[in-house]
Design a protein around this motif. Structure first.
Motif, PDB file in Angstrom:
ATOM      1  N   ALA A 232      54.531  34.588  58.386  1.00 54.20           N
ATOM      2  CA  ALA A 232      53.627  33.724  58.878  1.00 54.20           C
ATOM      3  C   ALA A 232      53.232  32.836  57.744  1.00 54.20           C
ATOM      4  CB  ALA A 232      52.501  34.495  59.638  1.00 54.20           C
ATOM      5  N   THR A 233      52.906  33.362  56.603  1.00 53.05           N
ATOM      6  CA  THR A 233      52.143  32.904  55.428  1.00 53.05           C
ATOM      7  C   THR A 233      53.233  31.793  54.805  1.00 53.05           C
ATOM      8  OG1 THR A 233      52.453  34.704  53.994  1.00 53.05           O
ATOM      9  CG2 THR A 233      50.463  34.689  55.160  1.00 53.05           C
TER      10      THR A 233
ATOM     11  N   ILE B  57      55.750  26.566  52.359  1.00 51.91           N
ATOM     12  CA  ILE B  57      57.068  25.824  52.704  1.00 51.91           C
ATOM     13  C   ILE B  57      56.634  24.287  53.129  1.00 51.91           C
ATOM     14  CG2 ILE B  57      59.292  25.397  53.989  1.00 51.91           C
ATOM     15  CD1 ILE B  57      59.558  28.619  53.807  1.00 51.91           C
ATOM     16  N   ASP B  58      55.855  24.333  54.129  1.00 53.40           N
ATOM     17  CA  ASP B  58      55.362  22.879  54.605  1.00 53.40           C
ATOM     18  C   ASP B  58      54.632  22.033  53.682  1.00 53.40           C
ATOM     19  OD1 ASP B  58      56.312  23.371  56.888  1.00 53.40           O
ATOM     20  OD2 ASP B  58      54.594  24.389  57.882  1.00 53.40           O
ATOM     21  N   ARG B  59      53.976  23.033  52.765  1.00 52.77           N
ATOM     22  CA  ARG B  59      53.170  22.130  51.606  1.00 52.77           C
ATOM     23  C   ARG B  59      54.098  21.340  50.602  1.00 52.77           C
ATOM     24  NH1 ARG B  59      51.700  23.032  46.637  1.00 52.77           N
ATOM     25  NH2 ARG B  59      52.583  25.084  46.437  1.00 52.77           N
ATOM     26  N   LEU B  60      55.080  22.456  50.329  1.00 51.44           N
ATOM     27  CA  LEU B  60      56.079  21.720  49.287  1.00 51.44           C
ATOM     28  C   LEU B  60      57.015  20.766  49.848  1.00 51.44           C
ATOM     29  CD1 LEU B  60      57.446  25.106  47.794  1.00 51.44           C
ATOM     30  CD2 LEU B  60      56.082  23.535  46.686  1.00 51.44           C
ATOM     31  N   LEU B  61      57.301  21.015  51.334  1.00 53.42           N
ATOM     32  CA  LEU B  61      57.955  19.735  51.854  1.00 53.42           C
ATOM     33  C   LEU B  61      57.262  18.782  51.854  1.00 53.42           C
ATOM     34  CD1 LEU B  61      59.869  21.637  54.644  1.00 53.42           C
ATOM     35  CD2 LEU B  61      60.867  20.747  52.683  1.00 53.42           C
ATOM     36  N   GLY B  62      55.963  18.662  52.163  1.00 53.85           N
ATOM     37  CA  GLY B  62      55.237  17.605  52.322  1.00 53.85           C
ATOM     38  C   GLY B  62      55.047  16.870  50.999  1.00 53.85           C
ATOM     39  N   GLU B  63      55.042  17.611  49.836  1.00 55.09           N
ATOM     40  CA  GLU B  63      54.723  17.022  48.766  1.00 55.09           C
ATOM     41  C   GLU B  63      56.190  16.265  48.230  1.00 55.09           C
ATOM     42  OE1 GLU B  63      53.942  20.249  45.794  1.00 55.09           O
ATOM     43  OE2 GLU B  63      52.182  20.539  46.443  1.00 55.09           O
TER      44      GLU B  63
END
Length: 132
Positions: A46-47, A52-58
């Motif tokens: 869950a964390t 992953i979303d943060r890295l993909l966003g970057e």
């Protein structure tokens, strides 16, 4: 070690949540351990999506700033510099110029095909510009 009384319905719930394989005999302790370890993994997963979303966003932000391919030089400007083509209308794309000159692009880049054709057949014309 301290002993705990466990109701039958709670023991049945733990056994069901442990998902024993066919013909697998799990003790209550083993079943409870499996359920709790599964909860730990679920909490860890869950964390992970947040990270992953943060890295993909970057990564997407970086790629959004940079064009995927270099822009093509202006076909209209080049056609205007060629005396035989400057009075023709519709010479705004490399494909349109190739079509007028009857150059078969065969799915390749029209600008590259035109560049090679100009080198061979019209050496006096200005060179077709390269992509910077």
């Amino acid at each position: 070690m301290q002993k705990f009384e466990v109701d039958d319905d709670l023991a049945a719930l733990v056994e069901r949540l442990a998902k024993p394989r066919p013909f697998e005999n799990l003790s209550f302790n083993a079943a409870l351990r499996r359920v709790l370890q599964g909860q730990e993994l679920s909490a860890a997963r869950a964390t992970e999506p947040d990270e992953i979303d943060r890295l993909l966003g970057e990564a997407n932000a970086v790629s959004a700033r940079e064009p995927k391919k270099a822009p093509s030089p202006s076909a209209a400007e080049w056609a205007a510099s060629v005396p035989e083509l400057k009075d023709r209308r519709g010479m705004t794309t490399w494909k349109a110029i190739c079509d007028l000159l009857k150059i078969d692009t065969a799915g390749d880049s029209a600008r590259r095909k035109l560049k090679n054709w100009v080198k061979l057949h019209r050496s006096k014309w200005p060179a077709v510009p390269d992509i910077d």
